[in-house]
Design a protein around this motif. Structure first.
Motif, PDB file in Angstrom:
ATOM      1  N   ARG A 215    -104.814  54.467  14.805  1.00 17.23           N
ATOM      2  CA  ARG A 215    -106.267  54.636  14.858  1.00 17.23           C
ATOM      3  C   ARG A 215    -106.931  54.036  13.620  1.00 17.23           C
ATOM      4  NH1 ARG A 215    -109.366  60.337  14.236  1.00 17.23           N
ATOM      5  NH2 ARG A 215    -108.579  59.938  12.133  1.00 17.23           N
ATOM      6  N   CYS A 216    -106.269  54.186  12.464  1.00 19.15           N
ATOM      7  CA  CYS A 216    -106.794  53.612  11.222  1.00 19.15           C
ATOM      8  C   CYS A 216    -106.898  52.092  11.320  1.00 19.15           C
ATOM      9  CB  CYS A 216    -105.892  54.006  10.056  1.00 19.15           C
ATOM     10  SG  CYS A 216    -106.265  53.178   8.499  1.00 19.15           S
ATOM     11  N   LEU A 217    -105.835  51.452  11.826  1.00 18.54           N
ATOM     12  CA  LEU A 217    -105.837  49.999  11.950  1.00 18.54           C
ATOM     13  C   LEU A 217    -106.874  49.525  12.969  1.00 18.54           C
ATOM     14  CD1 LEU A 217    -101.980  49.311  11.872  1.00 18.54           C
ATOM     15  CD2 LEU A 217    -103.629  48.827  10.055  1.00 18.54           C
ATOM     16  N   ILE A 218    -107.039  50.269  14.060  1.00 17.98           N
ATOM     17  CA  ILE A 218    -108.017  49.905  15.089  1.00 17.98           C
ATOM     18  C   ILE A 218    -109.443  50.013  14.550  1.00 17.98           C
ATOM     19  CG2 ILE A 218    -109.012  50.645  17.302  1.00 17.98           C
ATOM     20  CD1 ILE A 218    -106.136  51.402  18.161  1.00 17.98           C
ATOM     21  N   GLN A 219    -109.698  51.045  13.737  1.00 15.40           N
ATOM     22  CA  GLN A 219    -111.046  51.268  13.212  1.00 15.40           C
ATOM     23  C   GLN A 219    -111.372  50.405  12.001  1.00 15.40           C
ATOM     24  OE1 GLN A 219    -111.245  55.517  12.532  1.00 15.40           O
ATOM     25  NE2 GLN A 219    -111.715  55.962  14.677  1.00 15.40           N
ATOM     26  N   SER A 220    -110.355  49.764  11.407  1.00 14.17           N
ATOM     27  CA  SER A 220    -110.596  48.903  10.246  1.00 14.17           C
ATOM     28  C   SER A 220    -111.468  47.718  10.645  1.00 14.17           C
ATOM     29  CB  SER A 220    -109.268  48.411   9.666  1.00 14.17           C
ATOM     30  OG  SER A 220    -108.525  49.483   9.125  1.00 14.17           O
ATOM     31  N   THR A 221    -112.428  47.386   9.804  1.00 17.38           N
ATOM     32  CA  THR A 221    -113.348  46.283  10.116  1.00 17.38           C
ATOM     33  C   THR A 221    -113.013  45.014   9.344  1.00 17.38           C
ATOM     34  OG1 THR A 221    -114.856  47.096   8.397  1.00 17.38           O
ATOM     35  CG2 THR A 221    -115.244  47.849  10.662  1.00 17.38           C
ATOM     36  N   GLY A 222    -111.981  45.077   8.508  1.00 16.77           N
ATOM     37  CA  GLY A 222    -111.633  43.927   7.684  1.00 16.77           C
ATOM     38  C   GLY A 222    -110.516  43.091   8.273  1.00 16.77           C
ATOM     39  N   SER A 223    -109.740  42.484   7.393  1.00 15.11           N
ATOM     40  CA  SER A 223    -108.714  41.532   7.804  1.00 15.11           C
ATOM     41  C   SER A 223    -107.502  42.188   8.452  1.00 15.11           C
ATOM     42  CB  SER A 223    -108.257  40.709   6.588  1.00 15.11           C
ATOM     43  OG  SER A 223    -107.821  41.571   5.542  1.00 15.11           O
ATOM     44  N   ILE A 224    -107.354  43.515   8.313  1.00 16.34           N
ATOM     45  CA  ILE A 224    -106.199  44.184   8.928  1.00 16.34           C
ATOM     46  C   ILE A 224    -106.579  44.871  10.242  1.00 16.34           C
ATOM     47  CG2 ILE A 224    -105.003  44.527   6.736  1.00 16.34           C
ATOM     48  CD1 ILE A 224    -105.928  47.479   6.848  1.00 16.34           C
ATOM     49  N   HIS A 225    -107.715  44.499  10.817  1.00 16.43           N
ATOM     50  CA  HIS A 225    -108.159  45.105  12.079  1.00 16.43           C
ATOM     51  C   HIS A 225    -107.151  44.828  13.196  1.00 16.43           C
ATOM     52  CE1 HIS A 225    -110.716  46.458  15.316  1.00 16.43           C
ATOM     53  NE2 HIS A 225    -110.680  45.260  15.882  1.00 16.43           N
ATOM     54  N   PHE A 226    -106.856  45.883  13.973  1.00 13.34           N
ATOM     55  CA  PHE A 226    -105.870  45.782  15.054  1.00 13.34           C
ATOM     56  C   PHE A 226    -106.554  45.999  16.399  1.00 13.34           C
ATOM     57  CE2 PHE A 226    -103.031  48.301  17.881  1.00 13.34           C
ATOM     58  CZ  PHE A 226    -102.143  47.304  18.210  1.00 13.34           C
ATOM     59  N   GLU A 227    -106.224  45.137  17.368  1.00 13.54           N
ATOM     60  CA  GLU A 227    -106.729  45.271  18.742  1.00 13.54           C
ATOM     61  C   GLU A 227    -105.550  45.253  19.702  1.00 13.54           C
ATOM     62  OE1 GLU A 227    -109.941  42.673  19.891  1.00 13.54           O
ATOM     63  OE2 GLU A 227    -110.543  42.403  17.786  1.00 13.54           O
ATOM     64  N   ILE A 228    -105.501  46.242  20.585  1.00 13.23           N
ATOM     65  CA  ILE A 228    -104.397  46.330  21.547  1.00 13.23           C
ATOM     66  C   ILE A 228    -104.346  45.077  22.426  1.00 13.23           C
ATOM     67  CG2 ILE A 228    -103.477  47.622  23.530  1.00 13.23           C
ATOM     68  CD1 ILE A 228    -104.604  50.154  22.274  1.00 13.23           C
ATOM     69  N   SER A 229    -105.511  44.530  22.756  1.00 14.72           N
ATOM     70  CA  SER A 229    -105.561  43.349  23.631  1.00 14.72           C
ATOM     71  C   SER A 229    -104.944  42.115  22.981  1.00 14.72           C
ATOM     72  CB  SER A 229    -107.009  43.053  24.030  1.00 14.72           C
ATOM     73  OG  SER A 229    -107.795  42.783  22.876  1.00 14.72           O
ATOM     74  N   LYS A 230    -104.805  42.125  21.650  1.00 12.01           N
ATOM     75  CA  LYS A 230    -104.254  40.970  20.942  1.00 12.01           C
ATOM     76  C   LYS A 230    -102.750  41.106  20.669  1.00 12.01           C
ATOM     77  CE  LYS A 230    -108.464  39.460  18.559  1.00 12.01           C
ATOM     78  NZ  LYS A 230    -109.100  39.179  17.245  1.00 12.01           N
ATOM     79  N   LEU A 231    -102.128  42.172  21.192  1.00 16.41           N
ATOM     80  CA  LEU A 231    -100.694  42.339  20.992  1.00 16.41           C
ATOM     81  C   LEU A 231     -99.945  41.140  21.566  1.00 16.41           C
ATOM     82  CD1 LEU A 231     -99.963  46.113  21.762  1.00 16.41           C
ATOM     83  CD2 LEU A 231     -99.635  44.919  19.580  1.00 16.41           C
ATOM     84  N   HIS A 232     -99.195  40.488  20.703  1.00 12.47           N
ATOM     85  CA  HIS A 232     -98.476  39.290  21.127  1.00 12.47           C
ATOM     86  C   HIS A 232     -97.422  38.961  20.072  1.00 12.47           C
ATOM     87  CE1 HIS A 232     -97.764  35.427  23.042  1.00 12.47           C
ATOM     88  NE2 HIS A 232     -97.910  34.819  21.865  1.00 12.47           N
ATOM     89  N   ILE A 233     -96.287  38.469  20.523  1.00 11.74           N
ATOM     90  CA  ILE A 233     -95.257  38.011  19.591  1.00 11.74           C
ATOM     91  C   ILE A 233     -95.538  36.550  19.235  1.00 11.74           C
ATOM     92  CG2 ILE A 233     -92.806  37.536  19.255  1.00 11.74           C
ATOM     93  CD1 ILE A 233     -93.339  40.460  19.269  1.00 11.74           C
ATOM     94  N   HIS A 234     -96.105  36.334  18.063  1.00 13.11           N
ATOM     95  CA  HIS A 234     -96.316  34.961  17.577  1.00 13.11           C
ATOM     96  C   HIS A 234     -95.000  34.469  16.988  1.00 13.11           C
ATOM     97  CE1 HIS A 234    -100.722  35.125  18.045  1.00 13.11           C
ATOM     98  NE2 HIS A 234    -100.573  36.410  17.753  1.00 13.11           N
TER      99      HIS A 234
END
Length: 452
Positions: A215-234
């Motif tokens: 939840r912390c990563l999802i709510q972060s507005t900076g460079s460490i912001h996490f979105e479930i829709s962007k989950l991908h193995i680069h």
């Protein structure tokens, strides 16, 4: 931005103050995480007896063996996130974060399946005493149900710590730790669920901590912001994580494997010794994670300064981390020995089990600072991007020496006693630490010559 107040600037200003500012919350977080297992062993030892205590305590080496293989990958996440964060490479940073979170969840599912299906057979291979094997199997199967949540928390916390944020992982573990202790007492005392109760309490607390860090990563507005829709193995980030993390995983696996073999040797001395050994191992764990905070600090501070091009700060960081870990190890290790009797009484009232635990504390906790020195050297090398070298040194210097001793001298009548077994720890730490120092000198000269 809101999250900035949690971050530490590792690339400028005084090192020692910031090192402590980073390490102390991390130390507290690790201590709380360890309280999960300590609460398990204390509650079952007091309210379910020595058999249940041995059942829970004797599983720790096996749990570490399986979990460390994947937790080591979080080192790769920490190093990459720290470098990209310091270098302000936001696209690479985002790709690393989303790759890491997906990797942690998939790894957790894999561990869940393996742990539930094969726990009984692993315990048989370890020579677990017949009197505790059934309860140990039950505890392990329940424990591994929580491994996806456990890995999600650890990878998420590694991302936050790579930016210098060690405060919020601490807050989340305080919440999860309180829940764990309350549920332990509730399930064991009220419902008489013994090892099943403490296992379920641990899984629930792990799910809470994982939810909070995500939840912390999802709510972060900076460079460490996490979105479930962007989950991908680069792929490029995935392989770089593996390049740094796999040797760390393998090193952790090797240490855990040697500890499993040592645990199997301890098992040969009977249930009372197993119970005392389990209680002492739980106490010494608090000393270890306190020192390990400076290992993590060495990795993160070194990685960020390498990413920011501040290579002149690397050696001062190493020296200050070593000073801190030596003081921490000497003070806490010897306090554990001095107060060993009352501390062991928290786990069991059996005088013979307490005597067995005191022997382990004397041989391992008193010289524990040597282990801390060894780990800080490894942290600096990994922060420089060298992960294979410390793995090889640890394989030969630590694990190799222990296994050689166990399968040769320890098998003879003259050396087949518990003190002989415990003495392998400080000897292997000393040899391996010295080898790591030589490796760092070689690597540092290579880096300086390359820059020149």
């Amino acid at each position: 931005m809101r999250q900035k107040k949690y971050e530490i600037d590792m690339t400028s200003g005084p090192i020692l103050n910031k090192l402590l500012l980073f390490a102390i919350p991390l130390m507290a977080s690790s201590l709380l995480q360890l309280l999960f297992n300590a609460a398990d062993t204390i509650v079952v030892g007091k309210f379910a007896g020595d058999t249940a205590l041995g059942a829970v305590g004797s599983t720790s080496a096996l749990i570490n063996l399986m979990v460390n293989l994947f937790l080591g990958l979080s080192v790769g996440t920490n190093v990459l996130v720290a470098r990209f964060f310091a270098a302000k490479q936001e696209k690479d940073l985002s790709e690393t974060i989303h790759t890491s979170i997906l990797l942690s969840f998939v790894s957790g599912i894999f561990l869940l399946v393996i742990g539930v299906l094969f726990s009984k057979y692993f315990l048989i291979w370890m020579g677990s005493p017949d009197g505790v094997r059934e309860l140990s199997t039950l505890y392990l199967q329940i424990y591994f149900l929580g491994t996806p949540a456990m890995l999600l928390y650890n990878f998420g916390a590694a991302i936050l710590r790579a930016t210098g944020d060690t405060q919020r992982p601490l807050y989340y573990l305080i919440i999860a730790g309180i829940i764990n202790v309350i549920l332990n007492l509730f399930f064991v005392i009220v419902f008489h669920m013994s090892v099943a109760g403490v296992g379920i309490a641990t899984v629930i607390s792990q799910c809470v901590s994982a939810f909070l860090v995500l939840r912390c990563l999802i709510q972060s507005t900076g460079s460490i912001h996490f979105e479930i829709s962007k989950l991908h193995i680069h792929r490029d980030k995935f392989f770089r994580i593996l390049q740094i993390g796999l040797p760390a995983s393998f090193q952790g696996l090797l240490f855990s494997l040697s500890n499993v073999i040592i645990q199997a040797s301890v098992n040969s001395f009977g249930e009372i010794t197993v119970a005392g050994n389990s209680a002492a191992a739980s106490i010494e764990g608090f000393v270890y994670v306190s020192m390990n905070a400076f290992h993590q600090a060495a990795i993160t501070f070194t990685s960020q300064n390498m990413g920011a091009g501040k290579k002149e700060r690397v050696v001062p960081i190493l020296l200050r981390a070593q000073m801190c870990v030596i003081v921490t190890g000497l003070i806490l290790g010897n306090l554990a020995v001095f107060f060993g009797d009352p501390l062991l009484h928290l786990y069991t009232n059996n005088p013979k089990a307490i005597s067995a635990g005191l022997v382990r504390l004397l041989y391992i906790c008193a010289p524990y600072f040597l282990c801390g020195m060894m780990d800080v050297m490894v942290g600096s090398l990994r922060g420089l991007g060298y992960s294979v070298m410390p793995m090889i040194v640890s394989l030969i210097g630590a694990c190799g020496l222990r296994l050689i001793w166990i399968f040769t001298f320890f098998q003879t009548e003259r050396f087949h006693y518990i003190e002989s077994l415990y003495a392998t720890y400080p000897v292997s730490w000393s040899v391996t630490c010295f080898a790591h120092i030589i490796c760092f000198i070689i690597v540092w000269h290579k880096i300086k010559n390359k820059n020149t």
